[in-house]
Design a protein around this motif. Structure first.
Motif, PDB file in Angstrom:
ATOM      1  N   GLY A 169      43.124  66.913  24.639  1.00 17.98           N
ATOM      2  CA  GLY A 169      44.500  67.216  25.040  1.00 17.98           C
ATOM      3  C   GLY A 169      44.633  67.573  26.509  1.00 17.98           C
ATOM      4  O   GLY A 169      45.646  67.258  27.137  1.00 17.98           O
ATOM      5  N   ASP A 170      43.600  68.210  27.082  1.00 17.07           N
ATOM      6  CA  ASP A 170      43.661  68.573  28.499  1.00 17.07           C
ATOM      7  C   ASP A 170      43.510  67.362  29.418  1.00 17.07           C
ATOM      8  O   ASP A 170      43.859  67.442  30.595  1.00 17.07           O
ATOM      9  N   ASN A 171      42.985  66.257  28.897  1.00 14.50           N
ATOM     10  CA  ASN A 171      42.786  65.046  29.709  1.00 14.50           C
ATOM     11  C   ASN A 171      43.895  64.019  29.505  1.00 14.50           C
ATOM     12  O   ASN A 171      43.835  62.944  30.094  1.00 14.50           O
ATOM     13  N   CYS A 172      44.860  64.342  28.647  1.00 14.35           N
ATOM     14  CA  CYS A 172      45.924  63.388  28.331  1.00 14.35           C
ATOM     15  C   CYS A 172      47.288  63.996  28.610  1.00 14.35           C
ATOM     16  O   CYS A 172      47.528  65.171  28.327  1.00 14.35           O
ATOM     17  N   ARG A 173      48.162  63.158  29.126  1.00 11.79           N
ATOM     18  CA  ARG A 173      49.572  63.512  29.282  1.00 11.79           C
ATOM     19  C   ARG A 173      50.364  62.363  28.679  1.00 11.79           C
ATOM     20  O   ARG A 173      50.109  61.191  28.980  1.00 11.79           O
ATOM     21  N   PHE A 174      51.304  62.694  27.824  1.00 15.32           N
ATOM     22  CA  PHE A 174      52.139  61.677  27.188  1.00 15.32           C
ATOM     23  C   PHE A 174      53.604  61.996  27.467  1.00 15.32           C
ATOM     24  O   PHE A 174      54.025  63.140  27.323  1.00 15.32           O
ATOM     25  N   ASP A 175      54.344  60.970  27.865  1.00 13.81           N
ATOM     26  CA  ASP A 175      55.758  61.148  28.179  1.00 13.81           C
ATOM     27  C   ASP A 175      56.591  60.049  27.545  1.00 13.81           C
ATOM     28  O   ASP A 175      56.128  58.901  27.422  1.00 13.81           O
TER      29      ASP A 175
END
Length: 146
Positions: free
Chosen positions: A52-58
């Protein structure tokens, strides 16, 4: 072929499986999709798998173009094709970056609004060095490097 460091951008990421795979390899990933439900699923998957710390979802409507961001070492488009984004994809790809796309194709299938024409992917991304490409059974794919 896929790197284990750097920044990746996944267009139309859906529930995030490919983004999470890239993050588990060590990349920092920005996944975008028009579906808020899919983005929530992607965030959940990233958290459950420890990346989760390495991923950003928008939630992003790609009809408005690519979201702002740094050059990408990998750009991934799985089962998504919008020719209006071709120039922006080429511009966003970092030097030496890897581009991977799969799309519905007219080759081996009936023509349709969301199907790539024969040779469309290789023509659209001709400035890149093709590693692998093909068409058949209603699908087209391209793996190329800048």
């Amino acid at each position: 072929m896929f790197p284990t460091t750097g920044h990746a951008l996944e267009l139309a990421c859906g529930a995030g499986a490919a983004s999470v795979w890239l993050a588990r390899r060590g990349m920092t990933v920005h996944g975008v999709d028009i579906s808020g439900v899919a983005v929530d699923q992607a965030r959940d998957l990233a958290a459950r798998t420890g990346v989760g710390d390495n991923c950003r979802f928008d939630v992003v409507d790609l009809d408005d173009g690519l979201p702002a961001g740094p050059p990408a070492d990998v750009i991934l488009c799985n089962r998504f094709r919008d020719p209006r984004l071709d120039r922006a994809i080429l511009d966003r790809l970092a030097p030496g970056g890897l581009f991977a796309i799969t799309a519905l194709s007219e080759v081996g299938a009936a023509p349709g609004r969301f199907r790539a024409e024969p040779g469309e992917l290789t023509a659209a991304f001709a400035p890149l060095k093709v590693i692998a490409a093909g068409e058949g059974d209603g699908e087209a794919w391209l793996l190329a490097r800048s």
